[in-house]
Motif scaffolding. Structure first.
Motif, short mmCIF file in Angstrom:
data_model
loop_
_atom_site.label_atom_id
_atom_site.label_comp_id
_atom_site.label_asym_id
_atom_site.label_seq_id
_atom_site.Cartn_x
_atom_site.Cartn_y
_atom_site.Cartn_z
N SER A 104 0.84 -1.19 0.00
CA SER A 104 0.00 0.00 0.00
C SER A 104 0.88 1.25 0.00
CB SER A 104 -0.90 0.02 1.24
OG SER A 104 -1.74 -1.11 1.26
N GLY A 105 0.26 2.39 -0.27
CA GLY A 105 0.98 3.65 -0.20
C GLY A 105 1.44 3.93 1.23
N ALA A 106 2.55 4.66 1.36
CA ALA A 106 3.07 4.99 2.69
C ALA A 106 3.64 6.41 2.67
CB ALA A 106 4.15 4.00 3.11
N THR A 107 3.63 7.03 3.83
CA THR A 107 4.14 8.39 3.99
C THR A 107 5.03 8.45 5.22
OG1 THR A 107 2.03 9.21 3.12
CG2 THR A 107 3.48 10.82 4.13
N VAL A 108 6.18 9.09 5.08
CA VAL A 108 7.09 9.29 6.20
C VAL A 108 7.01 10.77 6.60
CG1 VAL A 108 9.46 9.15 7.02
CG2 VAL A 108 8.59 7.45 5.40
N ILE A 109 6.60 11.02 7.85
CA ILE A 109 6.33 12.39 8.32
C ILE A 109 7.18 12.68 9.55
CG2 ILE A 109 4.56 13.99 9.15
CD1 ILE A 109 2.49 12.14 7.81
N ILE A 121 6.40 10.83 0.31
CA ILE A 121 5.37 9.86 -0.06
C ILE A 121 5.97 8.74 -0.91
CG2 ILE A 121 3.21 9.53 -1.34
CD1 ILE A 121 2.58 12.46 -0.77
N SER A 122 5.56 7.50 -0.63
CA SER A 122 5.83 6.35 -1.49
C SER A 122 4.47 5.87 -2.00
CB SER A 122 6.53 5.24 -0.71
OG SER A 122 6.68 4.08 -1.52
N ALA A 123 4.24 5.94 -3.31
CA ALA A 123 2.89 5.76 -3.86
C ALA A 123 2.31 4.37 -3.64
CB ALA A 123 2.90 6.10 -5.35
N GLY A 124 3.11 3.33 -3.79
CA GLY A 124 2.60 1.98 -3.63
C GLY A 124 1.40 1.71 -4.53
N ALA A 125 0.35 1.14 -3.95
CA ALA A 125 -0.84 0.76 -4.73
C ALA A 125 -1.54 1.95 -5.37
CB ALA A 125 -1.82 0.01 -3.82
N ASN A 126 -1.33 3.15 -4.83
CA ASN A 126 -2.02 4.32 -5.37
C ASN A 126 -1.72 4.55 -6.85
OD1 ASN A 126 -3.28 5.27 -2.89
ND2 ASN A 126 -1.21 5.80 -2.22
N GLU A 127 -0.49 4.25 -7.27
CA GLU A 127 -0.14 4.50 -8.67
C GLU A 127 -0.75 3.47 -9.61
OE1 GLU A 127 4.05 4.52 -9.12
OE2 GLU A 127 4.35 2.47 -8.38
N HIS A 128 -1.44 2.48 -9.05
CA HIS A 128 -2.10 1.47 -9.88
C HIS A 128 -3.62 1.69 -9.96
CE1 HIS A 128 1.55 -0.93 -10.36
NE2 HIS A 128 1.83 -0.55 -9.11
#
Length: 328
Positions: A104-109, A121-128
């Motif tokens: 899944s998408g992930a975010t480092v904050i 942001i790491s897009a993961g599934a969002n880019e699909h």
């Protein structure tokens, strides 16, 4: 009507909003101050909270009492299960969310002691969540009264979703974030309302030879020519715009007129997701017949409340909680 009175009398229960876009697991750590380039700083405990701009907006809509339907893709990992369950807990309809075989998408904050943050942001599934997926949920899009979009999903899919919803009569609201200065003509043509911050607004309208305005300091917004700004935004395709301005509140631009909505002062703990809370409240307001100015006025309270808690969705309140906080 005064904005406090609007907050106390508004009923979102008859509103229905569809949101297409991103869902991310937010990995958040607090520090005394944000690190400079190449610097290591000591942080507190790592927390994993539900996030993603579109997911945040959907949660905000649902917590205010309106119907929210989330469209997008999650991974087949544990974060996917976590994110879908958190949306369901907020009251969001998750039945049309699809799964992609991967993360899944992930975010480092990173959040500092003043509540300011940095985000990766790491897009993961969002880019699909592509055009084919949008076609698979066309029924939800064409039935929407209001559609919320941001740009953490593939641009072609965002533009396609906007076209389907707009042609079916929905009000399409675009949050141009992460900021893209060159937007496809198809997307611009099918957007009814643009939401940007003051820096994004300037990047959209600046022309060669322009002197960069000062967008900070005491009363900076009063020194801008908002009529000219509205003209330039119209020239690039946007006649209805909300410009969020941080501690200066927001500016509502429509029909060539500019109206400022004052910010609501609170002691900020974490500003992560406050812009998404604002957008969610605008979406819910428009879905229940509010004028744009009224929707932005209530959204100021909703986003200010979000700044008093940590995380994005985790800090969002119900309408009763927001009302009670500001009554007190």
């Amino acid at each position: 009507m005064h904005s406090q009175e609007l907050l106390q009398t508004k009923d979102f229960s008859q509103g229905s909003v569809v949101i297409f876009g991103s869902m991310n697991a937010d990995y958040t750590v607090t520090t005394q101050r944000l690190p400079a380039g190449g610097e290591t700083v000591v942080g507190g405990p790592l927390t994993i909270l539900p996030g993603g701009k579109s997911s945040n907006q959907a949660a905000a809509v649902a917590r205010l009492g309106a119907k929210a339907t989330m469209l997008g893709k999650l991974g087949t990992d544990a974060n996917g299960d976590f994110l879908e369950q958190e949306l369901a807990n907020a009251g969001v309809d998750t039945s049309a969310i699809a799964r992609w075989d991967g993360p899944s998408g992930a975010t480092v904050i990173t959040v500092d002691a003043k509540g300011e943050n940095t985000i990766v942001i790491s897009a993961g599934a969002n880019e699909h969540a592509d055009v084919a997926y949008v076609d698979s949920v066309a029924g939800q899009l064409t039935a929407a009264s209001v559609l919320g979009l941001c740009l953490e999903s593939p641009m072609e899919a965002v533009a396609h979703a906007a076209r389907l919803a707009h042609q079916a009569g929905a009000t399409v609201v675009l949050n141009d974030s992460p900021f893209q200065g060159e937007l496809p003509a198809e997307l611009v043509e099918n957007v009814d309302l643009l939401l940007v911050n003051e820096h994004e607004m300037w990047q959209l309208i600046r022309q060669e030879g322009d002197e960069t305005p000062v967008l900070s300091g005491e009363g900076w917004w009063e020194r801008l020519d908002w009529a000219k700004i509205a003209e330039r935004l119209k020239a690039v395709g946007f006649e209805r715009v909300v410009v969020t301005m941080g501690s200066a509140g927001s500016m509502v631009l429509e029909e060539g007129q500019a109206q400022q909505v004052e910010a609501i002062a609170v002691r900020a703990v974490d500003t992560t997701g406050c812009g998404d809370a604002f957008m969610g409240a605008v979406l819910a307001g428009l879905a229940t017949g509010s004028s744009l100015y009224e929707a932005a006025s209530v959204a100021s309270y909703v986003s200010a409340y979000a700044a008093t808690g940590r995380g994005a969705q985790a800090s969002y309140g119900t309408l009763d909680q927001v009302r009670a906080y500001f009554q007190a």
